[in-house]
Scaffold this active site. Structure first.
Site, mmCIF file in Angstrom:
data_model
loop_
_atom_site.group_PDB
_atom_site.id
_atom_site.type_symbol
_atom_site.label_atom_id
_atom_site.label_comp_id
_atom_site.label_asym_id
_atom_site.label_seq_id
_atom_site.Cartn_x
_atom_site.Cartn_y
_atom_site.Cartn_z
ATOM 1 N N GLY A 1 -0.397 1.405 2.511
ATOM 2 C CA GLY A 1 -0.311 1.271 1.061
ATOM 3 C C GLY A 1 -0.292 -0.161 0.590
ATOM 4 O O GLY A 1 -0.348 -0.436 -0.588
ATOM 5 N N CYS A 2 -0.225 -1.109 1.524
ATOM 6 C CA CYS A 2 -0.222 -2.496 1.073
ATOM 7 C C CYS A 2 -0.749 -3.422 2.144
ATOM 8 O O CYS A 2 -0.338 -3.361 3.282
ATOM 9 C CB CYS A 2 1.179 -2.958 0.695
ATOM 10 S SG CYS A 2 1.149 -4.683 0.155
ATOM 11 N N ALA A 3 -1.669 -4.258 1.728
ATOM 12 C CA ALA A 3 -2.317 -5.165 2.682
ATOM 13 C C ALA A 3 -1.395 -6.324 3.046
ATOM 14 O O ALA A 3 -1.695 -7.070 3.956
ATOM 15 C CB ALA A 3 -3.622 -5.685 2.116
ATOM 16 N N THR B 1 0.173 -5.083 6.076
ATOM 17 C CA THR B 1 -0.992 -4.946 6.956
ATOM 18 C C THR B 1 -1.408 -6.289 7.504
ATOM 19 O O THR B 1 -1.438 -6.513 8.701
ATOM 20 C CB THR B 1 -2.182 -4.396 6.138
ATOM 21 O OG1 THR B 1 -1.769 -3.196 5.534
ATOM 22 C CG2 THR B 1 -3.371 -4.139 7.047
#
Lengths: 295, 295
Positions: free
Chosen positions: A118-120, A123
């Site tokens: 849900g979030c880079a 990531t």
């Protein structure tokens, strides 16, 4: 000492006069007097790797191509031997597209991870830690005379920070010579721009020193290690994880470098003490103020 | 002046002695002498909204529940009247899960946007700008005597920064009283923790002043506006976009606040000049050094 010979040593120096980077804004001061204040511009820049949108960075907007290349390289999204076929900046769309001969799996990897996480941010951070696995930085010599000379030269370099404040600076150095001085509202952008310059100029990393005005956090240490640079020096302080990672990859970490003082929290074996600290002047008030590197 | 009466005014003050927040690390100094240096911890914290992972923040790790609540609120992912049914921190997994009675559409919205944008940074920023549409901050009075009193009290407050450096601070204030002093490696985290405290304590925003050691960037201004606080003050400088957004939402923006000096770049109509600046002492060296708020 208005001696500015050292400015000739720079391949890229700050351009405090660049019209596009600052803006004059009306202000009132503590005495109620109206004045104009120069403030730094801050713009979104969206970075694409081939067809995929990767990140939107807030930046002052100079050297967008270097920022994009450096960001992707420091995230481990461009291999060292990656064949880059194009870097296209569109000022109107505020985008940079980096094209590679072979589409890497990073785009898919990111897409996959992004869907699951849900979030880079997380990531990308994960990618960076992966990218570090097995990294061992090369042997290098670090003379304390170089540290003192660099500090002095960088302090005496006219910068956007001195014009508009609210900026961080990163200087790529070789021995006692400052080569490339980048500034940005985000200290990571300044480092990424230096990394982009290195990539574009096939600069060797083993003989370089990276100087930053920012704090030595885990992300700063990871980026420096991804750049293959064995020494990271800063005016500012440390975080525990930054020190841990520096020890893991064999990075020399110098912090709180002001006047004759500094602290080395990792990789002290590279230090060659060829300068007598007692002969190094303390920073004068003006330079001490530069400690307040946020303007 | 070792007068510390003002410490009693805090509802939450920094806890420089907290063992979990700092670590002693071996170092060598500029003289080659070994010493121990206290550095700040930096940990990942992954924030979930119901079933969806939203972001991984790098934080010192205190007040994780406040950080999660404040982050989600400041991103516009929790409505003002949102019914929050649980906030669960798992220290081992380094996660916080915020549960709401009604699953908002933000999770889907984020998932959608994330797929299209590839990064929640740009996404989240987009959400924040959307969240701002139509925001007009309430009328308020800002006495310069409050600004000077707050500055002095905050400078004299023992902090993690003074112990370990490399930190930003945010203080939620009411008139001349500092209420909640949060610190973090990320200045946005410090603001989000203050926002989380406000949400958890149903604190009114209209009579508050937010003080930060960090720069007045667009994101800081947006967060303050999302919190409904009409005044944002800082030791540090401005960005052009931060000033633009402050004018748009009617936020009073005070920067470069040191000793008797400050600059107001937006919302000067709230200023009530009830203090004579010439009677305000300049900051002494120790406090000036605090300008170097990155340790």
């Amino acid at each position: 000492m208005a001696n500015n010979d050292h400015l000739a040593e720079y391949l890229i120096a700050p351009d405090p006069g660049a019209a596009r980077l600052t803006r004059a804004v009306p202000a009132v001061d503590h005495l109620g007097q109206s004045q104009e204040v120069r403030v730094i511009e801050e713009r979104p820049l969206t970075i694409f790797l081939n067809k995929r949108e990767i990140v939107t960075a807030m930046t002052i907007g100079d050297y967008p191509e270097y920022l994009a290349l450096g960001f992707l390289r420091n995230q481990g999204m461009l291999a060292e031997d990656e064949e880059i076929t194009g870097v296209d900046f569109d000022e109107e769309l505020e985008t940079v597209v980096v094209r590679t001969a072979v589409e890497t799996d990073y785009e898919d990897k990111l897409a996959r991870k992004t869907r699951t996480s849900g979030c880079a941010v997380g990531t990308v951070f994960g990618d960076m830690m992966e990218g570090l696995a097995g990294v061992k930085l090369p042997d290098a010599e670090l003379r304390t005379s170089w540290l003192y000379a660099l500090s002095d030269k960088i302090n005496r370099t006219p910068s956007l920070y001195l014009t508009a404040g609210a900026l961080h600076g990163t200087v790529l150095c070789q021995r006692d010579r400052p080569l490339v001085y980048m500034e940005d509202v985000g200290r990571h952008n300044a480092v990424d721009k230096a990394a982009g310059w290195m990539l574009s100029n096939n600069a060797t990393a083993a003989d370089k020193i990276l100087y930053t005005t920012g704090r030595l956090t885990s992300e700063m240490v990871i980026k420096t290690a991804m750049m293959g640079i064995p020494v990271l020096a800063s005016r500012s302080g440390f975080t525990a994880w930054g020190v841990e990672i520096a020890n893991q990859v064999g990075l020399t970490l110098i912090g709180r470098m002001r006047g004759r003082r500094f602290q080395c929290l990792a990789g002290a074996e590279r230090l060659v003490r060829d300068a007598d600290p007692s002969l190094v002047p303390d920073e004068d008030k003006k330079h001490r103020r530069k400690g307040a590197y946020q303007g």
